[in-house]
Design an enzyme around this catalytic site. Structure first.
Site, PDB file in Angstrom:
ATOM      1  N   GLY A 435     -36.920  -5.642  22.676  1.00 43.05           N
ATOM      2  CA  GLY A 435     -38.358  -5.688  22.867  1.00 43.05           C
ATOM      3  C   GLY A 435     -39.035  -4.582  22.092  1.00 43.05           C
ATOM      4  N   GLN A 436     -40.309  -4.782  21.836  1.00 42.79           N
ATOM      5  CA  GLN A 436     -41.050  -3.807  21.083  1.00 42.79           C
ATOM      6  C   GLN A 436     -42.430  -3.739  21.699  1.00 42.79           C
ATOM      7  OE1 GLN A 436     -39.843  -4.842  17.295  1.00 42.79           O
ATOM      8  NE2 GLN A 436     -40.216  -2.875  16.376  1.00 42.79           N
ATOM      9  N   GLY A 438     -46.025  -1.247  23.074  1.00 42.19           N
ATOM     10  CA  GLY A 438     -46.944  -0.217  22.647  1.00 42.19           C
ATOM     11  C   GLY A 438     -46.317   1.160  22.684  1.00 42.19           C
ATOM     12  N   ASP A 553     -50.732   0.235  33.657  1.00 38.79           N
ATOM     13  CA  ASP A 553     -50.614  -0.890  32.727  1.00 38.79           C
ATOM     14  C   ASP A 553     -49.985  -2.079  33.451  1.00 38.79           C
ATOM     15  OD1 ASP A 553     -51.004  -2.227  30.397  1.00 38.79           O
ATOM     16  OD2 ASP A 553     -49.364  -1.297  29.303  1.00 38.79           O
TER      17      ASP A 553
END
Ligand SMILES: *[C@@H]1O[C@H](CO)[C@@H](O)[C@H](O)[C@H]1NC(C)=O
Ligand SMILES: *[C@@H]1O[C@H](CO)[C@@H](O)[C@H](O)[C@H]1NC(C)=O
Ligand SMILES: *[C@@H]1O[C@H](CO)[C@@H](O)[C@H](O)[C@H]1NC(C)=O
Ligand SMILES: *[C@@H]1O[C@H](CO)[C@@H](O)[C@H](O)[C@H]1NC(C)=O
Ligand SMILES: *[C@@H]1O[C@H](CO)[C@@H](O)[C@H](O)[C@H]1NC(C)=O
Ligand SMILES: *[C@@H]1O[C@H](CO)[C@@H](O)[C@H](O)[C@H]1NC(C)=O
Ligand SMILES: *[C@@H]1O[C@H](CO)[C@@H](O)[C@H](O)[C@H]1NC(C)=O
Length: 756
Positions: A435-436, A438, A553
């Protein structure tokens, strides 16, 4: 003395070279007449050589079938070959080039049509199709041309060409100004083109009275600019130069079918190639190292590569073999015999050069090895130093201090070394990226004890953030809730701190809600459970952890699901601790558009109610199956939070719910949850319920009406909100952050995500 020896040596070498050059091609050359046409048949019509399976003469039996019969009209000089009505320009292994046709329309000054012809061709029922090397071209300044056809399906394409002045038209460019082109699919069997003028050429007539459209070989046509418009010979000149290219095949069976059926026509030393037009049929091709006509007995013949120095790579001796050739060296030489390789080198065991160079080589090598070893041990020492430096810079000492001053809970925090994590992630290999987001890149790692972990490599932090980072880590390792992803440890030796989490395998909630093709397990009951579990975890973070933590978040992409679809809240990269003596802190606004609390956005005052707002959006997402923000939707539907509130006000709740939710939930349940969403989404934070209230309401709702459903026993126990210390199961997990919508970070804006 030494010089003398060397001189003799060189002479000997030269002598050997001189004698052996004669023997370079020491093979017999067999002259073979390659068979072109069937015996007794004409091979040539005018300038065209006609190879079998084509043959000259209608019904002469010289071809493989009636569609390969070529007529040779001798009333022309030189004679011209025709396939039915098509004049043939060329025949190759796979293609036929034939005379073309062109659509044309000409207008008079007042827009009256003075000339018109269409162009079309039909190859249905023939073994031919229009090749993809053809392109469709339109020449004109006020025109739209369409080409319709059929391959396996019906097909229509076309292009528009406009211009207002002759000077605007560029030579050689077919990009829509005076000329446009569009490519063709494979396997087209039929086409028809029409040209339509937009304004009857009245505004461009002075320099462009006619327009043309045709299908033809792309590489043969060059647009000569505005001069083509006024050239009365444009059509004849272009037709003479630009052929229509047809692909040909044998029959309508595939290679395998044909081989079974006895009319297989590929001869020996050849292989069969299936047609890719979609209509069946095949072609034969000579094997590598063979040449000739694969359709005609005795098939393809071996190529004598040794016959010419250009067709082989041998340095000295070339020996032809069937389908290939061997290179070798004459007696007294060694080497691979290849011009591009080592070639042939004279053997001379007496001469000490070899021993000498070997000795030199070994000596040199040892020195090299020594130097390398020295170099590596120095860099290693340096690396260790750097790692120590980073460890301190990243707050390692602070952490150690914190760890030692903090009893209980912390024993599970492991400080990993950079080496351990490099090994675990195969040196941060790309195939380990799961995963990538923020906040960094997440890698899948396997620890020496076989435990699977997710390793998050953070973005570079400035020093002022480090203390907070350490604080956060210590707190997070104390968080021990079955619905919060467990932080297992960290590494501070590298330039950026690395966090090590348990690995969660089943993707994100966002993925499950928004992926196409209906997720069967995502029933109303399961939605309610995930909502309740997430709310419970957030309530725990807000109130039960030793210092309140605000997630900051909350979104469906940060709610992970493990193999048993148990909820795991993740991504605390943005989270902040709230000192107990203060109810709110001022921070840089961070969060995800669509989920971001508008009050926090305006005031920068962070409270636990910001998480409540974001959670309200997640609930709305669960109810409607819609993404929180989607620019492709209409203005009023763009922001899910606003749309949800508006629909509720206008009593249209049932219209916006996902059909499955509507089917499975009772009206009462749906109304309660919708009311809850509305309260969570209140613009004023004070009006929103606390996370604990939300969690209790959702839990109550789950117990209140419970249908029998799969996996119920797995999730029956209530999440206790206070002081839960149940050991988190170490499920295998995946941190999939693909659902990341528009994350606001300092210096980074908007990442596009397609809508549902
Ligand atoms: C090739 O070399 C052999 C000796 O290796 C020699 O007898 C023969 O004459 C040579 N052939 C030619 C064509 O020079
Ligand atoms: C050859 O071409 C001429 C002129 O186009 C035509 O009149 C004649 O019929 C053709 N002959 C054959 C055998 O097709
Ligand atoms: C020119 O085109 C217009 C429509 O754009 C059409 O009404 C008119 O009849 C055409 N004029 C002629 C002479 O065809
Ligand atoms: C142009 O063509 C139209 C229709 O064909 C005709 O009525 C008109 O007279 C022509 N105008 C001129 C200038 O030739
Ligand atoms: C184009 O060719 C056709 C027949 O092939 C001929 O009748 C016509 O005159 C030619 N046009 C020009 C402008 O040469
Ligand atoms: C294939 O070709 C044969 C004869 O050439 C014909 O009878 C048959 O119908 C064709 N099959 C298909 C599927 O077009
Ligand atoms: C050609 O070389 C291959 C491998 O080097 C060998 O197996 C083969 O026997 C050689 N053929 C001839 C005709 O020398």
């Amino acid at each position: 003395m030494q010089l003398l020896v060397l001189w003799f040596c060189l002479c000997g070498l030269a002598l050997m070279l001189a004698t052996s050059t004669d023997n370079t091609t020491a093979t017999t050359t067999i002259t073979k007449a390659t068979t072109i046409a069937k015996p007794g048949c004409q091979t040539r019509c005018g300038n065209l050589i006609v190879p079998y399976p084509f043959g000259i003469g209608l019904g002469s039996g010289c071809s493989i079938g009636e569609w390969f019969d070529i007529t040779c009209n001798t009333s022309f000089y030189p004679p011209k070959p025709f396939l039915r009505s098509f004049e043939i320009y060329g025949i190759s292994d796979t293609q036929l080039r034939v005379h073309n046709t062109m659509a044309k329309k000409c207008y008079n000054q007042t827009g009256g049509l003075v000339h018109k012809n269409n162009a079309w061709a039909n190859l249905l029922t023939t073994p031919y199709s229009f090749s993809e090397v053809n392109t469709f071209t339109l020449i004109g300044c006020d025109d739209l041309a369409l080409i319709s056809g059929s391959d396996q399906r019906c097909f229509t394409s076309g292009c528009v060409s406009l211009c207002s002045k002759a000077e605007d038209v560029l030579k050689g460019s077919c990009s829509g100004i005076g000329c446009c082109q569009t490519s063709m699919p494979k396997g087209l069997k039929y086409y028809f083109t029409t040209i339509s003028s937009l304004k009857n050429h009245t505004s461009v007539w002075s320099f462009d009275p006619c327009s043309y459209a045709f299908l033809g070989e792309l590489d043969s046509f060059t647009f000569r600019g505005a001069s083509d418009f006024s050239d009365p010979d444009f059509m004849n000149r272009t037709l003479a130069k630009v052929p229509l290219v047809l692909d040909w095949v044998i029959g309508n069976q595939s290679c395998i079918e044909a081989q079974k059926s006895n009319d297989f026509v590929c001869e020996s030393n050849s292989y069969c190639v299936d047609s890719d037009s979609g209509f069946g049929g095949y072609r034969c091709s000579c094997n590598k190292g063979y040449e000739g006509n694969p359709f005609i007995s005795p098939g393809c013949q071996d190529i004598d590569e040794c016959a010419s120095p250009d067709t082989n790579t041998c340095d000295k001796i070339c020996i032809n073999t069937l389908g290939s050739y061997n290179c070798s060296c004459p007696h007294g030489y060694f080497g691979d015999g290849q011009k591009s390789g080592r070639g042939c080198i004279a053997k001379n065991s007496q001469f000490p050069v070899i021993k000498f160079s070997l000795g030199m080589g070994f000596g040199f090598l040892s020195i090299l090895i020594g130097i390398t070893w020295l170099y590596f041990s120095i860099t290693r020492r340096k690396l260790i130093k750097t790692r120590e430096k980073f460890f301190q810079q990243n707050g390692g000492l602070l952490l150690k201090q914190q760890v030692s001053s903090n009893e209980g809970g912390v024993e599970s925090t492991k400080i990993f070394t950079a080496g351990e994590l490099e090994k675990a992630t195969n040196n941060y290999a790309e195939d380990r990226i799961v995963g990538q987001g923020g906040y960094g890149i997440v890698y899948k790692g396997i620890l020496p004890d076989k435990r699977v972990v997710a390793i998050k490599k953070s973005r570079i932090m400035d020093e002022s953030q480090i203390e907070q980072f350490i604080n956060e880590m210590v707190i997070l390792t104390q968080v021990n809730h079955r619905n919060v992803v467990k932080l297992m440890g960290c590494c501070l030796e590298s330039e950026v701190p690395l966090l090590v989490y348990e690995f969660v395998s089943n993707g994100t909630l966002s993925h499950h809600i928004h992926s196409r093709g209906g997720i069967s397990w995502l029933s109303w009951e399961n939605r309610l459970r995930i909502a309740a579990e997430s709310a419970g975890a957030l309530a725990y973070l807000h109130s039960a952890a030793s210092k309140p933590i605000i997630h900051r978040d909350v979104k469906s992409a940060n709610i992970l699901l493990d193999e048993r679809y148990t909820t795991k809240i993740s991504d605390f990269g943005a989270s902040r601790l709230i000192p107990l003596d203060r109810a709110q802190v001022t921070t840089l606004v961070q969060g995800t558009l669509g989920y971001l609390d508008p009050e926090y956005f305006h005031t920068s005052q962070l409270t636990d109610k910001s998480d409540v707002y974001s959670f309200g959006v997640v609930l709305a997402e669960l109810l409607t199956g819609k993404k929180p923000l989607c620019l492709e939707r209409t203005q009023e539907e763009r922001n899910l939070a606003a749309y949800f509130i508006m629909s509720l006000r206008e009593n249209r709740l049932l219209q916006i719910l996902e059909p499955r939710v509507l089917r499975e939930g009772t009206l009462e349940q749906l109304q309660i949850v919708a009311e809850l969403v509305k309260k969570c989404l209140s613009l004023n934070g004070e009006d929103r319920p606390t996370m604990k209230e939300v969690a209790m309401e959702l839990e109550g709702l789950r117990k209140f009406t419970k249908h029998p459903w799969v996996n119920q026993h797995d999730h029956e126990e209530t999440v206790s909100l206070v002081g839960e210390n149940e050991q988190s199961d170490l499920y295998t997990v995946q941190l999939d952050i693909s659902g990341h919508l528009w994350t606001i970070l300092p210096g980074q804006q908007s990442v596009d995500v397609p809508c549902k």
